[in-house]
Enzyme design. Structure first.
Site, PDB file in Angstrom:
ATOM      1  N   SER A 400      -3.763   8.503  -4.030  1.00 24.27           N
ATOM      2  CA  SER A 400      -3.544   9.627  -3.124  1.00 24.27           C
ATOM      3  C   SER A 400      -4.723  10.599  -3.119  1.00 24.27           C
ATOM      4  O   SER A 400      -5.812  10.245  -2.684  1.00 24.27           O
ATOM      5  CB  SER A 400      -2.230  10.318  -3.499  1.00 24.27           C
ATOM      6  N   LYS A 425      -2.981   4.442  -1.705  1.00 27.44           N
ATOM      7  CA  LYS A 425      -1.987   5.245  -0.986  1.00 27.44           C
ATOM      8  C   LYS A 425      -2.731   6.108   0.026  1.00 27.44           C
ATOM      9  O   LYS A 425      -3.262   7.160  -0.298  1.00 27.44           O
ATOM     10  CB  LYS A 425      -1.174   6.129  -1.930  1.00 27.44           C
TER      11      LYS A 425
END
Length: 511
Positions: A400, A425
């Site tokens: 992320s 992600k």
């Protein structure tokens, strides 16, 4: 995060009326439940102006059943209340009034209002405008009616979660008020728990241990990176999201939590083991650091600043800025930024950290909104604290915001990446506190690196690969990070990073 969402300039779709026939009278005694909004996207607050009343007759109940569809056979006998919900927020393109059954149970009634609020926010901002190829209006009708006979708030929240799960995105979810308070505590940097970072593996839906805080109860108990969490205190974790699992792991200091973990590297049944972990005060200091002195290829003594970023909390950027200033004052000439096993956190924090290392108006990340529009997020007149050579360490636990930061530094020519391919992600979530204190996480965009490399389910491949194997090369380490499972002086990835920094310095490049 709020600033990020504003920069995306997401435009709500035009909302079409529901399939209910507003001209058909349902009861002669209907009063209205009106929800009003402040209109500021991302911080919407709702209030109830008036309550619902009884349905007047059995025939009225039958008409209600017919209006919401054949799938609610038998609902008429149970329906005893009705409400009309009207969105008058300027964030919506047009006003909408729809009749729904309202629960007499106060906790369920509260969650029904939360359902309406969550549905509207999803409709306005969710990254997939097809809502996973389903009728999102009908989904609200179905869920509201299914929620009506329930007797507890917890059961009602499960209905909201079930509705969100139909979107096909494990990162779009709701957490109840208690869980959200724990989430905020974790983001602020302090909690009572066991010291685990966990996340959902998107392809399997399993809860995976990304990393542990050094010296934490979980680390001492023998939990390993990559372990799958199977049970917490006897409760199976199938379908449980990471925030809910984290809440179950937290608790009062001195209590014990029992977990079952599966070593995914060992496929035998014997690989599932039960571990009892004491809860302690966990200080989530996002930055740890050390100064590593070493001899360069020409025999000169050099100092490398090692900075490990554990998570992107609210203080991540300010703590790192302070750390870099201190190291600059101590004569550090090059840097290693360690993002290994950093599961992410606040995207805004990741962008702020990137600006510590970059100048000018560089693109930090490219976002793709629900309409497929590419929207770059750029710095404005950035001024890096240091231009010394930089290597960034990443691995499969870097996810992320870690991937956003690594991509920003790499694609802008500021850093060399060393390690393993990252988690992958490539989605950005907004987090909105709802009227009842719960929180809704919505995937509002996908992102690409500044060079437009795909990240979601792909990850970032480093320039130089390495494994963090221990090497027999003891060296002096100056600083406050002496508790790593593999000491800095024996980490092969750091050795490779230092070699790369030597090459950069010998070429006279300050990347």
């Amino acid at each position: 995060m709020e600033a990020l969402i504003r920069s995306l300039d997401l435009k709500p779709p035009r909302i079409s009326p529901f399939s209910l026939d507003p001209s058909r009278p349902i009861s002669s005694q209907i009063s209205f439940c009106r929800f009003s909004s402040s209109g500021r996207r991302g911080s919407r607050k709702w209030r109830v102006v008036s309550a619902a009343s009884e349905l007047g007759s059995e025939s009225a109940r039958q008409r209600l059943v017919g209006s919401v569809g054949k799938w609610v056979v038998g609902f008429a006998a149970a329906a005893t209340a009705l409400s009309s919900v009207c969105f008058d927020s300027p964030a919506f393109a047009e006003s909408l009034t729809v009749a729904f059954p309202v629960s007499r149970t106060p906790e369920v009634n509260t969650v029904q209002r939360t359902l309406i609020e969550a549905w509207g926010l999803i409709r306005e901002t969710f990254v997939d405008p097809t809502f996973n190829h389903q009728d999102w209006d009908l989904k609200l009708q179905q869920t509201m009616v299914e929620m009506f006979p329930l007797k507890s708030g917890d059961a009602a929240y499960k209905k909201v979660s079930a509705m969100l799960s139909t979107l096909g995105d494990p990162f779009t979810r709701i957490i109840n008020p208690k869980e959200y308070q724990s989430f905020r505590i974790g983001s602020d940097g302090n909690l009572q728990g066991v010291g685990l970072f966990i996340n959902i593996e998107p392809t399997t839906g399993h809860l995976i241990v990304l990393s542990m805080i050094d010296g934490s109860p979980a680390a001492r108990a023998g939990i390993h990176e990559g372990d799958e969490l199977v049970e917490i205190n006897g409760e199976r974790l199938d379908g449980v999201d990471s925030e809910t699992a984290a809440q179950k792991l937290r608790g009062r200091v001195g209590t014990i939590v029992t977990v079952k973990v599966h070593d995914v590297k060992d496929m035998s049944n014997s690989s599932i083991r039960e571990v009892k972990i004491p809860r302690e005060y966990i200080k989530l200091s996002p930055v740890s650091s050390a100064i590593i002195p070493h001899r360069t290829q020409d025999g000169q003594l050099s100092k490398t600043g090692y900075v490990k970023l554990l998570a992107f909390s609210q203080t991540a950027a300010s703590d790192m800025e302070s750390t870099i200033h201190q190291m600059e004052s101590q004569g550090v000439q090059s840097y290693i930024l360690d993002l290994r096993n950093n599961p992410g956190g606040l995207v805004k924090a990741g962008l702020e950290v990137a600006q510590i290392w970059l100048d000018g108006d560089e693109t930090l990340v490219n976002t793709i909104d629900r309409d497929g529009n590419m929207l770059p997020i750029n710095m404005i007149d950035g001024h890096a604290i240091t231009h010394d050579p930089l290597v960034v360490l990443v691995n499969e636990g870097s996810a992320s915001a870690s991937e956003i930061l690594a991509g920003a530094l790499h694609d802008n020519g500021r850093a060399t990446l060393v390690g393993h391919k990252t988690f992958g992600k490539g989605k950005i979530q907004s987090v909105t506190e709802l009227h009842d204190g719960s929180a809704l996480f919505i995937t509002v965009a996908k992102y690409l690196s500044p060079a437009r490399h795909e990240i979601d389910q792909v990850g970032i491949v480093p320039d130089i690969q390495c494994t963090a194997d221990a090497l027999n090369s003891p060296r002096e380490v100056i600083g406050k990070d002496r508790s790593s499972r593999i000491p800095l002086e024996a980490d092969s990835c750091i050795m490779i990073a230092e070699h790369e920094l030597d090459i950069q310095q010998s070429k006279g490049t300050a990347s």
